[in-house]
Scaffold this motif. Structure first.
Motif, PDB file in Angstrom:
ATOM      1  N   VAL A   1       0.936  -1.080   0.114  1.00 45.48           N
ATOM      2  CA  VAL A   1       0.066  -0.013   0.093  1.00 45.48           C
ATOM      3  C   VAL A   1       1.020   1.059  -0.080  1.00 45.48           C
ATOM      4  CG1 VAL A   1      -1.590   1.433   1.247  1.00 45.48           C
ATOM      5  CG2 VAL A   1      -1.953  -1.072   1.110  1.00 45.48           C
ATOM      6  N   VAL A   2       0.749   2.162  -1.146  1.00 44.64           N
ATOM      7  CA  VAL A   2       1.445   3.318  -1.367  1.00 44.64           C
ATOM      8  C   VAL A   2       0.614   4.512  -0.914  1.00 44.64           C
ATOM      9  CG1 VAL A   2       2.636   4.674  -2.669  1.00 44.64           C
ATOM     10  CG2 VAL A   2       2.841   2.101  -3.052  1.00 44.64           C
ATOM     11  N   THR A   3       1.236   5.429  -0.151  1.00 44.45           N
ATOM     12  CA  THR A   3       0.215   6.776   0.092  1.00 44.45           C
ATOM     13  C   THR A   3       1.153   8.037  -0.299  1.00 44.45           C
ATOM     14  OG1 THR A   3       1.199   7.158   2.128  1.00 44.45           O
ATOM     15  CG2 THR A   3      -0.549   5.512   2.151  1.00 44.45           C
ATOM     16  N   GLU A   4       0.715   9.306   0.262  1.00 41.53           N
ATOM     17  CA  GLU A   4       1.510  10.393  -0.303  1.00 41.53           C
ATOM     18  C   GLU A   4       2.732  10.407   0.408  1.00 41.53           C
ATOM     19  OE1 GLU A   4      -0.385  11.185   3.600  1.00 41.53           O
ATOM     20  OE2 GLU A   4      -0.819  10.241   1.687  1.00 41.53           O
ATOM     21  N   LYS A   5       2.741   9.739   1.423  1.00 41.94           N
ATOM     22  CA  LYS A   5       4.241   9.534   2.167  1.00 41.94           C
ATOM     23  C   LYS A   5       5.372   8.866   1.525  1.00 41.94           C
ATOM     24  CE  LYS A   5       1.857   9.750   6.848  1.00 41.94           C
ATOM     25  NZ  LYS A   5       1.868   8.869   7.927  1.00 41.94           N
ATOM     26  N   ASP A   6       4.873   8.367   0.498  1.00 45.63           N
ATOM     27  CA  ASP A   6       5.805   7.312  -0.297  1.00 45.63           C
ATOM     28  C   ASP A   6       6.248   8.262  -1.668  1.00 45.63           C
ATOM     29  OD1 ASP A   6       5.733   4.859   1.251  1.00 45.63           O
ATOM     30  OD2 ASP A   6       3.898   4.890   0.796  1.00 45.63           O
ATOM     31  N   VAL A   7       5.595   9.353  -1.770  1.00 46.19           N
ATOM     32  CA  VAL A   7       5.986   9.985  -3.179  1.00 46.19           C
ATOM     33  C   VAL A   7       7.384  10.444  -3.243  1.00 46.19           C
ATOM     34  CG1 VAL A   7       5.515  12.059  -4.558  1.00 46.19           C
ATOM     35  CG2 VAL A   7       3.452  10.595  -3.529  1.00 46.19           C
ATOM     36  N   PRO A   8       8.118  11.007  -2.305  1.00 43.22           N
ATOM     37  CA  PRO A   8       9.380  11.457  -2.584  1.00 43.22           C
ATOM     38  C   PRO A   8      10.354  10.252  -3.114  1.00 43.22           C
ATOM     39  CG  PRO A   8       8.709  12.434  -0.563  1.00 43.22           C
ATOM     40  CD  PRO A   8       7.705  11.373  -1.100  1.00 43.22           C
ATOM     41  N   LYS A   9      10.096   9.052  -2.681  1.00 51.28           N
ATOM     42  CA  LYS A   9      10.985   7.977  -3.102  1.00 51.28           C
ATOM     43  C   LYS A   9      10.687   7.398  -4.341  1.00 51.28           C
ATOM     44  CE  LYS A   9       9.209   4.829   0.028  1.00 51.28           C
ATOM     45  NZ  LYS A   9       9.356   3.890   1.364  1.00 51.28           N
ATOM     46  N   LEU A  10       9.317   7.562  -4.746  1.00 49.43           N
ATOM     47  CA  LEU A  10       8.941   6.937  -5.982  1.00 49.43           C
ATOM     48  C   LEU A  10       8.821   7.803  -7.014  1.00 49.43           C
ATOM     49  CD1 LEU A  10       5.902   5.224  -4.358  1.00 49.43           C
ATOM     50  CD2 LEU A  10       7.982   4.026  -5.278  1.00 49.43           C
ATOM     51  N   GLU A  11       8.920   9.019  -7.255  1.00 53.46           N
ATOM     52  CA  GLU A  11       8.702  10.007  -8.196  1.00 53.46           C
ATOM     53  C   GLU A  11       9.707   9.692  -9.391  1.00 53.46           C
ATOM     54  OE1 GLU A  11       6.676  14.248  -7.461  1.00 53.46           O
ATOM     55  OE2 GLU A  11       8.604  13.885  -5.993  1.00 53.46           O
ATOM     56  N   LYS A  12      10.883   9.669  -9.070  1.00 49.22           N
ATOM     57  CA  LYS A  12      12.120   9.456 -10.054  1.00 49.22           C
ATOM     58  C   LYS A  12      11.856   8.197 -10.817  1.00 49.22           C
ATOM     59  CE  LYS A  12      15.835   7.537  -7.281  1.00 49.22           C
ATOM     60  NZ  LYS A  12      17.425   7.830  -7.179  1.00 49.22           N
ATOM     61  N   PHE A  13      11.496   6.881 -10.049  1.00 51.00           N
ATOM     62  CA  PHE A  13      11.313   5.664 -10.767  1.00 51.00           C
ATOM     63  C   PHE A  13      10.176   5.667 -11.542  1.00 51.00           C
ATOM     64  CE2 PHE A  13      13.241   4.706  -6.451  1.00 51.00           C
ATOM     65  CZ  PHE A  13      14.688   4.455  -7.017  1.00 51.00           C
ATOM     66  N   THR A  14       8.852   6.319 -11.188  1.00 46.79           N
ATOM     67  CA  THR A  14       7.954   6.118 -12.005  1.00 46.79           C
ATOM     68  C   THR A  14       7.980   7.121 -13.381  1.00 46.79           C
ATOM     69  OG1 THR A  14       6.635   7.858 -10.719  1.00 46.79           O
ATOM     70  CG2 THR A  14       6.075   5.911 -10.025  1.00 46.79           C
ATOM     71  N   ALA A  15       8.741   7.927 -13.195  1.00 48.59           N
ATOM     72  CA  ALA A  15       9.219   8.853 -14.277  1.00 48.59           C
ATOM     73  C   ALA A  15       9.874   8.397 -15.154  1.00 48.59           C
ATOM     74  CB  ALA A  15       9.995  10.170 -13.936  1.00 48.59           C
ATOM     75  N   ARG A  16      10.821   7.360 -14.956  1.00 50.43           N
ATOM     76  CA  ARG A  16      11.401   6.778 -15.980  1.00 50.43           C
ATOM     77  C   ARG A  16      10.781   5.232 -16.355  1.00 50.43           C
ATOM     78  NH1 ARG A  16      16.503   4.843 -12.020  1.00 50.43           N
ATOM     79  NH2 ARG A  16      15.723   2.664 -11.575  1.00 50.43           N
ATOM     80  N   GLY A  17       9.580   4.926 -16.029  1.00 53.29           N
ATOM     81  CA  GLY A  17       8.869   3.946 -16.354  1.00 53.29           C
ATOM     82  C   GLY A  17       9.098   2.566 -15.633  1.00 53.29           C
ATOM     83  N   THR A  18       9.979   2.564 -14.435  1.00 55.41           N
ATOM     84  CA  THR A  18      10.276   1.349 -13.947  1.00 55.41           C
ATOM     85  C   THR A  18       9.341   1.105 -12.701  1.00 55.41           C
ATOM     86  OG1 THR A  18      12.184   2.528 -12.609  1.00 55.41           O
ATOM     87  CG2 THR A  18      12.578   1.581 -14.617  1.00 55.41           C
ATOM     88  N   ARG A  19       8.584   1.917 -11.935  1.00 57.70           N
ATOM     89  CA  ARG A  19       7.563   1.591 -10.970  1.00 57.70           C
ATOM     90  C   ARG A  19       6.330   1.993 -11.418  1.00 57.70           C
ATOM     91  NH1 ARG A  19       9.399   0.317  -5.924  1.00 57.70           N
ATOM     92  NH2 ARG A  19       7.480  -0.052  -5.212  1.00 57.70           N
TER      93      ARG A  19
END
Length: 332
Positions: free
Chosen positions: A314-332
């Motif tokens: 379960v991912v919430t707004e608290k996880d955004v800082p560590k996920l942004e760069k990975f979703t931007a490059r298409g790996t998360r």
């Protein structure tokens, strides 16, 4: 990140992925610190293989872009020619698997969203001596249909995790939006939500490939049914549609979703989505190619005949800082 009951399995799979990466033939210092998700080194010195992936993806579903990114990365590392095709209809998907068999591929990765449509053709793959790995959906049918194993999340457990999270947030009435009718995995998700959620759950079927139509159906449901305080979507693209439908209906329902992409992370950050359930699609694609490569080159089988779990988390707004760069490059 709050994980559900399969957290230990997720950690184990991540560790396994790191191990597979080091076994793929690239030098240990090649591409160190690469921020782009690339392997950065030489392909494996093993014989060139040809592996096909056939999924039930519908048009415009970004989830499968992430799966392909993982598969393509593993293919580069493992000296594999990667062939991708998809059809949202079971019959069409089965025909694509037959095409892969006719091409005498060295392995097939397949989803089982509509398992009965795939049974016969997977039997033909087994007769042809082509190993199969299933991913994402239909894990309960995987070994029965002759596959080496299954890589993905337990959809019922993922649904139960959502029900628990809705309880924690004090929700009372949920709408579960199924964007592909007849997909057993989506039905399992909604059933899991119903199992653990203390409030009421109603399912709504929409066509996920027709976003204006889906938006209209969700908006109409929110207007017609009083008290809906949570909309649970089963795919990231439908989450964005539901945010717009909520605005159209002037509803106060929270939008929550299965699956993750860059837009969902942006909407988590903006407070437009409450939480998301991540099943790590990049890992599903990556590990599937790696498993077939390992099987062909070293007779390895992952999971000991049991599913290799990649979620849920379960991912919430608290996880955004560590996920942004990975979703931007298409790996998360």
């Amino acid at each position: 990140m709050r994980t559900a009951r399969t957290a230990a399995a997720v950690i184990a799979v991540v560790a396994l992925a790191a191990g597979c990466s080091s076994s793929g033939g690239k030098s240990g210092d090649d591409g160190a610190g690469d921020e782009g998700g690339g392997s950065g080194g030489r392909a494996a010195g093993t014989p060139r293989l040809k592996i096909a992936m056939v999924t039930h993806s519908g048009e415009g579903d970004t989830f499968w872009d992430i799966v392909q990114n993982g598969a393509e990365e593993a293919a580069k590392k493992d000296n594999v020619e990667f062939l991708y095709s998809n059809d949202k209809e079971g019959k069409g998907q089965a025909e694509l698997v037959q095409t892969a068999i006719d091409k005498k591929v060295d392995g097939i990765v397949v989803t089982l969203a509509k398992p009965q449509a795939m049974r016969a053709v997977l039997g033909k793959a087994k007769q042809a001596g082509i190993p199969v790995v299933t991913i994402n959906s239909g894990g309960e049918s995987s070994t029965r249909f002759g596959a080496l194993g299954h890589i993905g999340q337990d959809e019922a457990v993922a649904g139960e995790a959502v029900g628990d999270e809705l309880n924690r947030r004090g929700r009372k009435k949920a709408l579960c939006v199924i964007h592909e009718q007849g997909n057993v995995s989506l039905e399992q998700r909604c059933a899991g939500v119903k199992k653990t959620f203390g409030g009421s759950v109603e399912n709504l079927n929409v066509d996920g490939t027709n976003q204006p139509g889906a938006q209209s159906s969700i908006s109409a449901k929110l207007q017609a049914t009083q008290g809906i305080d949570a909309v649970v979507t089963l795919g990231a693209p439908v989450a964005a549609v539901s945010v717009k439908a909520k605005e159209d209906a002037d509803s106060k329902a929270e939008i929550d979703t299965f699956d993750l992409n860059a837009e969902v992370v942006r909407r988590l950050k903006a407070g437009e989505v409450g939480f998301a359930v991540d099943q790590q699609p990049y890992l599903q694609g990556y590990l599937a190619i790696d498993e077939l490569w390992l099987y062909r080159t070293n007779a390895n089988v992952l999971g000991g005949g049991k599913p290799v779990l990649t979620g849920p988390a379960v991912v919430t707004e608290k996880d955004v800082p560590k996920l942004e760069k990975f979703t931007a490059r298409g790996t998360r």
